[in-house]
Motif scaffolding. Sequence first.
Motif, PDB file in Angstrom:
ATOM      1  N   LEU A   1      -8.852  -4.047   9.680  1.00  0.00           N
ATOM      2  CA  LEU A   1      -7.502  -3.740  10.148  1.00  0.00           C
ATOM      3  C   LEU A   1      -6.988  -4.816  11.099  1.00  0.00           C
ATOM      4  N   ALA A   2      -7.821  -5.231  12.054  1.00  0.00           N
ATOM      5  CA  ALA A   2      -7.376  -6.225  13.044  1.00  0.00           C
ATOM      6  C   ALA A   2      -7.109  -7.575  12.392  1.00  0.00           C
ATOM      7  N   VAL A   3      -8.016  -8.050  11.544  1.00  0.00           N
ATOM      8  CA  VAL A   3      -7.815  -9.337  10.878  1.00  0.00           C
ATOM      9  C   VAL A   3      -6.632  -9.255   9.918  1.00  0.00           C
ATOM     10  N   GLY A   4      -6.505  -8.128   9.218  1.00  0.00           N
ATOM     11  CA  GLY A   4      -5.371  -7.973   8.315  1.00  0.00           C
ATOM     12  C   GLY A   4      -4.043  -8.077   9.031  1.00  0.00           C
ATOM     13  N   LEU A   5      -3.925  -7.457  10.197  1.00  0.00           N
ATOM     14  CA  LEU A   5      -2.696  -7.549  10.991  1.00  0.00           C
ATOM     15  C   LEU A   5      -2.475  -8.969  11.507  1.00  0.00           C
ATOM     16  N   ASP A   6      -3.540  -9.574  12.000  1.00  0.00           N
ATOM     17  CA  ASP A   6      -3.445 -10.906  12.595  1.00  0.00           C
ATOM     18  C   ASP A   6      -3.000 -11.956  11.588  1.00  0.00           C
ATOM     19  N   ARG A   7      -3.548 -11.906  10.357  1.00  0.00           N
ATOM     20  CA  ARG A   7      -3.205 -12.929   9.364  1.00  0.00           C
ATOM     21  C   ARG A   7      -1.773 -12.746   8.859  1.00  0.00           C
ATOM     22  N   LEU A   8      -1.312 -11.507   8.741  1.00  0.00           N
ATOM     23  CA  LEU A   8       0.087 -11.317   8.374  1.00  0.00           C
ATOM     24  C   LEU A   8       1.004 -11.841   9.468  1.00  0.00           C
ATOM     25  N   ARG A   9       0.655 -11.626  10.713  1.00  0.00           N
ATOM     26  CA  ARG A   9       1.468 -12.135  11.819  1.00  0.00           C
ATOM     27  C   ARG A   9       1.513 -13.657  11.792  1.00  0.00           C
ATOM     28  N   ALA A  10       0.370 -14.292  11.549  1.00  0.00           N
ATOM     29  CA  ALA A  10       0.313 -15.749  11.554  1.00  0.00           C
ATOM     30  C   ALA A  10       1.043 -16.363  10.365  1.00  0.00           C
ATOM     31  N   ARG A  11       0.928 -15.704   9.215  1.00  0.00           N
ATOM     32  CA  ARG A  11       1.449 -16.308   7.988  1.00  0.00           C
ATOM     33  C   ARG A  11       2.853 -15.831   7.626  1.00  0.00           C
ATOM     34  N   LEU A  12       3.168 -14.572   7.957  1.00  0.00           N
ATOM     35  CA  LEU A  12       4.461 -14.004   7.555  1.00  0.00           C
ATOM     36  C   LEU A  12       5.127 -13.321   8.753  1.00  0.00           C
ATOM     37  N   PRO A  13       5.435 -14.079   9.794  1.00  0.00           N
ATOM     38  CA  PRO A  13       5.997 -13.455  11.009  1.00  0.00           C
ATOM     39  C   PRO A  13       7.355 -12.813  10.800  1.00  0.00           C
ATOM     40  N   GLY A  14       8.076 -13.227   9.751  1.00  0.00           N
ATOM     41  CA  GLY A  14       9.412 -12.679   9.509  1.00  0.00           C
ATOM     42  C   GLY A  14       9.430 -11.465   8.602  1.00  0.00           C
ATOM     43  N   LEU A  15       8.307 -10.801   8.407  1.00  0.00           N
ATOM     44  CA  LEU A  15       8.246  -9.634   7.523  1.00  0.00           C
ATOM     45  C   LEU A  15       9.298  -8.590   7.881  1.00  0.00           C
ATOM     46  N   ARG A  16       9.951  -8.045   6.847  1.00  0.00           N
ATOM     47  CA  ARG A  16      10.895  -6.947   7.007  1.00  0.00           C
ATOM     48  C   ARG A  16      10.773  -6.033   5.792  1.00  0.00           C
ATOM     49  N   LEU A  17      11.140  -4.754   5.975  1.00  0.00           N
ATOM     50  CA  LEU A  17      11.237  -3.875   4.820  1.00  0.00           C
ATOM     51  C   LEU A  17      12.379  -4.338   3.931  1.00  0.00           C
ATOM     52  N   ALA A  18      12.186  -4.193   2.620  1.00  0.00           N
ATOM     53  CA  ALA A  18      13.204  -4.637   1.663  1.00  0.00           C
ATOM     54  C   ALA A  18      13.987  -3.459   1.089  1.00  0.00           C
ATOM     55  N   THR A  19      13.903  -2.311   1.725  1.00  0.00           N
ATOM     56  CA  THR A  19      14.638  -1.141   1.261  1.00  0.00           C
ATOM     57  C   THR A  19      15.060  -0.306   2.452  1.00  0.00           C
ATOM     58  N   ASP A  20      16.193   0.356   2.311  1.00  0.00           N
ATOM     59  CA  ASP A  20      16.655   1.287   3.335  1.00  0.00           C
ATOM     60  C   ASP A  20      16.274   2.722   2.994  1.00  0.00           C
ATOM     61  N   GLY A  21      15.733   2.922   1.808  1.00  0.00           N
ATOM     62  CA  GLY A  21      15.392   4.266   1.362  1.00  0.00           C
ATOM     63  C   GLY A  21      14.041   4.717   1.888  1.00  0.00           C
ATOM     64  N   PRO A  22      13.692   5.976   1.650  1.00  0.00           N
ATOM     65  CA  PRO A  22      12.394   6.500   2.100  1.00  0.00           C
ATOM     66  C   PRO A  22      11.241   5.826   1.364  1.00  0.00           C
ATOM     67  N   ILE A  23      10.154   5.636   2.068  1.00  0.00           N
ATOM     68  CA  ILE A  23       8.947   5.053   1.491  1.00  0.00           C
ATOM     69  C   ILE A  23       8.072   6.193   0.965  1.00  0.00           C
ATOM     70  N   PRO A  24       7.641   6.137  -0.298  1.00  0.00           N
ATOM     71  CA  PRO A  24       6.833   7.230  -0.850  1.00  0.00           C
ATOM     72  C   PRO A  24       5.453   7.318  -0.207  1.00  0.00           C
ATOM     73  N   ILE A  25       5.062   8.532   0.148  1.00  0.00           N
ATOM     74  CA  ILE A  25       3.751   8.796   0.745  1.00  0.00           C
ATOM     75  C   ILE A  25       3.100   9.932  -0.040  1.00  0.00           C
ATOM     76  N   ALA A  26       1.886   9.701  -0.511  1.00  0.00           N
ATOM     77  CA  ALA A  26       1.170  10.684  -1.327  1.00  0.00           C
ATOM     78  C   ALA A  26       0.052  11.313  -0.519  1.00  0.00           C
ATOM     79  N   GLU A  27      -0.039  12.645  -0.557  1.00  0.00           N
ATOM     80  CA  GLU A  27      -1.107  13.367   0.128  1.00  0.00           C
ATOM     81  C   GLU A  27      -2.359  13.359  -0.748  1.00  0.00           C
TER      82      GLU A  27
END
Length: 396
Positions: free
Chosen positions: A356-382
């Motif tokens: 989890l920590a490395v996954g977050l860190d590498r996205l921050r380093a490589r893709l600092p401008g990340l944004r959601l590409a939708t205004d709609g609800p994100i599907p979540i499955a139980e």
Amino acid sequence: MDDDLPAFPLPPASGLAPAADFARRRAECPFGRVRLPSGDSAILLVRHADVAAAVSSPALSRNHLLAQAPRRSGEPNFLYDPDLLINQSAPAHATVHRIATQAMNHERVAAHRPVIHRIADALVDTMTDDGRPGGDLVAEYTDRLPLLTITRLLGIPAEDCDDIRRWSGAYTHSHPGTPQERARLVADFGAYVRDVVTAAPRAALLADLVHPPDTGVRLSTDELVSLTRLMLSAGVEAPATVLGRAMLRLLADDAADWRTFVRRGTDPLAMADELLRLVYAGNVAALRTATTDLVLPSGTVSRGAAVLLAWISALHDPAVYPRPEALLPGRRAPKFVGFGGGRHYCPGRRLGRAILAVGLDRLRARLPGLRLATDGPIPIAEREVGAVVTTLPVRW
């Protein structure tokens, strides 16, 4: 059957928020009973004090095969596998748990972090090399990073990963299928894992399991198959679930928390720990059976009774976590209860946190401008492992 009791799981809230009824139960009914999908009943523990006391108590067994154990659901699933670690007798469980914990201790996980780093960077390379402005962060990153990490450390070829996901989904009931289809896939899974653990191990993690250092004890082939299968199923799905939920939390509300994470250079492990608390698992709870009477802060559990440990409710208890809905990395807080306790403390907890920590860190380093590409609800499955973010469209 206890048809007059409230049904569990509780009705989920929207998005990542805990079920609304958790807060009411913490205030008014911290020791109330609920009805499981099987029709059996259990005491639902919702306060941090009760969950923290219960999680490390030897009076509560995780063995789902005990004669008096209530069933979670009417349909069998991987929790009722007699070879599963939690269903083993105390001596056998202690041996397997000790070897697994040693194989994933602080020093070994530190040695594995460069592997996680390289896999994360390779995934970002694949996402961005063709010039696309965005994609599905779940399918291309949060689902893949734990899978590729665990399989790499076990020496499993990358080309077999799609089979692993299909097999593990059948094993944990995370993907649909008839009982006959699942039985066939689970059998294929077991046969594949047996071939993996009986071959000469070269990968670091598998070698530590097959030939544990500093001990004359060795696991049997059946124990190795069961442990490895668990790592390739729940051990992959749990960090994937948390990483997907974590990224949705960071990117929600116009990515305000993500921008703060990027701008401040927050320690990724501190961020990982706080996100574990904030988004862990979702609307699920761990089932235990009392083997003796147990006194908890909110009441006494009688021998033979079942309890449910509601992780996300305990981790949002305002008596322990002021402003529980706020993302506050580095907050002073008790030990995280979601990894269990006592003899059932999760042996893979350090590896999961590292992913989890490395996954977050590498996205921050490589893709600092990340944004959601939708205004709609994100599907979540139980699902059995928790509430899973199934797709996360982003732009970078």
